[in-house]
Design a protein around this motif. Sequence first.
Motif, PDB file in Angstrom:
ATOM      1  N   ASN A  20     -83.675 -52.046  20.611  1.00 25.83           N
ATOM      2  CA  ASN A  20     -83.789 -53.467  20.318  1.00 25.83           C
ATOM      3  C   ASN A  20     -82.438 -54.171  20.306  1.00 25.83           C
ATOM      4  O   ASN A  20     -82.335 -55.306  19.850  1.00 25.83           O
ATOM      5  CB  ASN A  20     -84.467 -53.668  18.955  1.00 25.83           C
ATOM      6  CG  ASN A  20     -85.903 -53.193  18.952  1.00 25.83           C
ATOM      7  OD1 ASN A  20     -86.756 -53.725  19.651  1.00 25.83           O
ATOM      8  ND2 ASN A  20     -86.174 -52.156  18.156  1.00 25.83           N
ATOM      9  N   CYS A  21     -81.388 -53.503  20.820  1.00 24.86           N
ATOM     10  CA  CYS A  21     -80.030 -54.008  20.598  1.00 24.86           C
ATOM     11  C   CYS A  21     -79.777 -55.341  21.284  1.00 24.86           C
ATOM     12  O   CYS A  21     -78.986 -56.145  20.783  1.00 24.86           O
ATOM     13  CB  CYS A  21     -78.998 -52.974  21.024  1.00 24.86           C
ATOM     14  SG  CYS A  21     -79.054 -52.543  22.767  1.00 24.86           S
ATOM     15  N   PHE A  76     -81.727 -57.864  21.389  1.00 25.16           N
ATOM     16  CA  PHE A  76     -82.238 -58.900  20.515  1.00 25.16           C
ATOM     17  C   PHE A  76     -81.510 -58.913  19.173  1.00 25.16           C
ATOM     18  O   PHE A  76     -81.248 -59.981  18.617  1.00 25.16           O
ATOM     19  CB  PHE A  76     -83.745 -58.708  20.341  1.00 25.16           C
ATOM     20  CG  PHE A  76     -84.465 -58.640  21.654  1.00 25.16           C
ATOM     21  CD1 PHE A  76     -84.706 -59.781  22.395  1.00 25.16           C
ATOM     22  CD2 PHE A  76     -84.853 -57.419  22.189  1.00 25.16           C
ATOM     23  CE1 PHE A  76     -85.336 -59.723  23.635  1.00 25.16           C
ATOM     24  CE2 PHE A  76     -85.489 -57.354  23.417  1.00 25.16           C
ATOM     25  CZ  PHE A  76     -85.736 -58.507  24.141  1.00 25.16           C
ATOM     26  N   THR A  77     -81.142 -57.737  18.678  1.00 25.69           N
ATOM     27  CA  THR A  77     -80.369 -57.676  17.437  1.00 25.69           C
ATOM     28  C   THR A  77     -78.996 -58.289  17.639  1.00 25.69           C
ATOM     29  O   THR A  77     -78.511 -59.069  16.802  1.00 25.69           O
ATOM     30  CB  THR A  77     -80.219 -56.214  16.977  1.00 25.69           C
ATOM     31  OG1 THR A  77     -81.505 -55.608  16.880  1.00 25.69           O
ATOM     32  CG2 THR A  77     -79.537 -56.145  15.618  1.00 25.69           C
ATOM     33  N   SER A  98     -78.109 -60.469  19.964  1.00 28.42           N
ATOM     34  CA  SER A  98     -78.255 -61.905  20.199  1.00 28.42           C
ATOM     35  C   SER A  98     -78.469 -62.648  18.889  1.00 28.42           C
ATOM     36  O   SER A  98     -77.932 -63.748  18.683  1.00 28.42           O
ATOM     37  CB  SER A  98     -79.428 -62.161  21.147  1.00 28.42           C
ATOM     38  OG  SER A  98     -79.192 -61.593  22.420  1.00 28.42           O
ATOM     39  N   HIS A  99     -79.262 -62.067  18.008  1.00 28.83           N
ATOM     40  CA  HIS A  99     -79.497 -62.667  16.698  1.00 28.83           C
ATOM     41  C   HIS A  99     -78.187 -62.853  15.944  1.00 28.83           C
ATOM     42  O   HIS A  99     -77.920 -63.919  15.364  1.00 28.83           O
ATOM     43  CB  HIS A  99     -80.454 -61.776  15.902  1.00 28.83           C
ATOM     44  CG  HIS A  99     -80.858 -62.320  14.575  1.00 28.83           C
ATOM     45  ND1 HIS A  99     -80.122 -62.124  13.429  1.00 28.83           N
ATOM     46  CD2 HIS A  99     -81.925 -63.080  14.217  1.00 28.83           C
ATOM     47  CE1 HIS A  99     -80.724 -62.712  12.416  1.00 28.83           C
ATOM     48  NE2 HIS A  99     -81.819 -63.305  12.863  1.00 28.83           N
ATOM     49  N   ASP A 122     -86.032 -62.856  13.058  1.00 32.63           N
ATOM     50  CA  ASP A 122     -85.408 -61.549  13.238  1.00 32.63           C
ATOM     51  C   ASP A 122     -85.423 -61.145  14.707  1.00 32.63           C
ATOM     52  O   ASP A 122     -85.851 -61.894  15.583  1.00 32.63           O
ATOM     53  CB  ASP A 122     -86.096 -60.490  12.370  1.00 32.63           C
ATOM     54  CG  ASP A 122     -87.582 -60.313  12.707  1.00 32.63           C
ATOM     55  OD1 ASP A 122     -88.044 -60.871  13.735  1.00 32.63           O
ATOM     56  OD2 ASP A 122     -88.277 -59.616  11.951  1.00 32.63           O
ATOM     57  N   ALA A 123     -84.910 -59.951  14.977  1.00 31.74           N
ATOM     58  CA  ALA A 123     -84.798 -59.481  16.357  1.00 31.74           C
ATOM     59  C   ALA A 123     -86.169 -59.355  17.011  1.00 31.74           C
ATOM     60  O   ALA A 123     -86.321 -59.645  18.211  1.00 31.74           O
ATOM     61  CB  ALA A 123     -84.067 -58.136  16.382  1.00 31.74           C
ATOM     62  N   ARG A 136     -87.618 -61.070  20.463  1.00 28.39           N
ATOM     63  CA  ARG A 136     -88.315 -60.349  21.531  1.00 28.39           C
ATOM     64  C   ARG A 136     -89.620 -61.059  21.875  1.00 28.39           C
ATOM     65  O   ARG A 136     -89.943 -61.259  23.055  1.00 28.39           O
ATOM     66  CB  ARG A 136     -88.589 -58.905  21.100  1.00 28.39           C
ATOM     67  CG  ARG A 136     -89.229 -58.055  22.184  1.00 28.39           C
ATOM     68  CD  ARG A 136     -89.605 -56.677  21.677  1.00 28.39           C
ATOM     69  NE  ARG A 136     -88.476 -55.779  21.542  1.00 28.39           N
ATOM     70  CZ  ARG A 136     -87.958 -55.062  22.528  1.00 28.39           C
ATOM     71  NH1 ARG A 136     -88.467 -55.149  23.744  1.00 28.39           N
ATOM     72  NH2 ARG A 136     -86.950 -54.255  22.312  1.00 28.39           N
ATOM     73  N   SER A 187     -91.422 -52.801  20.723  1.00 20.43           N
ATOM     74  CA  SER A 187     -90.224 -52.714  19.879  1.00 20.43           C
ATOM     75  C   SER A 187     -90.059 -51.361  19.208  1.00 20.43           C
ATOM     76  O   SER A 187     -89.136 -51.173  18.410  1.00 20.43           O
ATOM     77  CB  SER A 187     -90.261 -53.810  18.807  1.00 20.43           C
ATOM     78  OG  SER A 187     -91.376 -53.619  17.938  1.00 20.43           O
TER      79      SER A 187
END
Length: 359
Positions: free
Chosen positions: A116-117, A119-120, A122-123, A133-134, A138, A238
């Motif tokens: 999930n990196c 999205f994490t 980018s967050h 959250d991530a 997504r 996810s």
Amino acid sequence: MGKLLCDSTTAVAESFPTTSPAVNWRDQNSSSVIDANGALDLLDQTTATATAVVPTAWDDVLGLEDQQRRQLQRLHAKGVLWKHPEENTIDSSSSMSLRSVVFRLSHGGEVSSDGNCLFTASHKAMNMAREVDARELRRRTVRRFLDDFGSARLEEVEVINEAIRHLYSPDLKNGWGIHVVQEVKFLAKKEDRPALDGAIDELVQLGMQRETAAESIYKERCIPINDGASWAKYMSISGSLGDEFDIITLQYTEDGLLSVDENREGHAAAFGDDIAIECLATEFKREIYVVQAHGSDAMVDEENCVFFLPHRPRSEICEVPFFLFMKGTGWCGAGADHYEPLIAHCSSIVSQEKVAMVL
């Protein structure tokens, strides 16, 4: 983790429709402040609802070679100049927040390599509110893709589908001059796993090797990722219990099947790819730059070991960009597959000749 689209990104970018509804992603109380020099102050955007990210000096970032570290320190010290792509056509009444900005980039810290990196990271890079959250990023990425894909023309759809097949259902007769190992991915419904296992066991009892039996059943009964609809199902995964599908990965060399990753615990998440990054850019109406810093094994000189991969939204640009980082290592020079956040500090506008790079 992340997966980069090598030669189909431009085709995908040009094939989507170029309209997108406005998205309000910031806290209503946050604001961008323009200083006397016309620079955008991003440091005042942190509010009580946002998760503050403490930047890390490049001296303290692990896993960098000396040439990477020196170039990243230079970028931070001198800054990179971002110009709105349509700045020359913006009239005097337009928002000054879209004018040129100099960014000094710091590392935003490690994020988990759980798939999930993108999205994490980018967050963190966007310093978003805690309630987003991530996994929500997504979901919004997939929703944006489906909205745009659903309104694409027939010829545009085929270009997008071809790019997806290139990534996840490659032609195993070709490409071996570039890749040593190629992956073919399938989606298995979680509720179908017992039946799939039973079918595999039947073939094993008939004398077939376990991996060959698994390959046969998964190719026959699971969903290949070869078009927009299956990509959306894939990118929704996810690695959580709530996922509808599990990811099955078949790895091949030129000699044939190498391994079968059956993902029996269902923890594998869909890695973010260039299509997902472009959807994120469109969702938030801002450019996303992936900053790759390559080591000596990529056979690039120090001056060129850091480069910026831009991803533009398929709509107007209404915000300044944000930045993601990849520590580029590996024999092929294609970069790592893990995204980390970069924190962009705004500086006063200086002359173009004084900055380290113009984006």
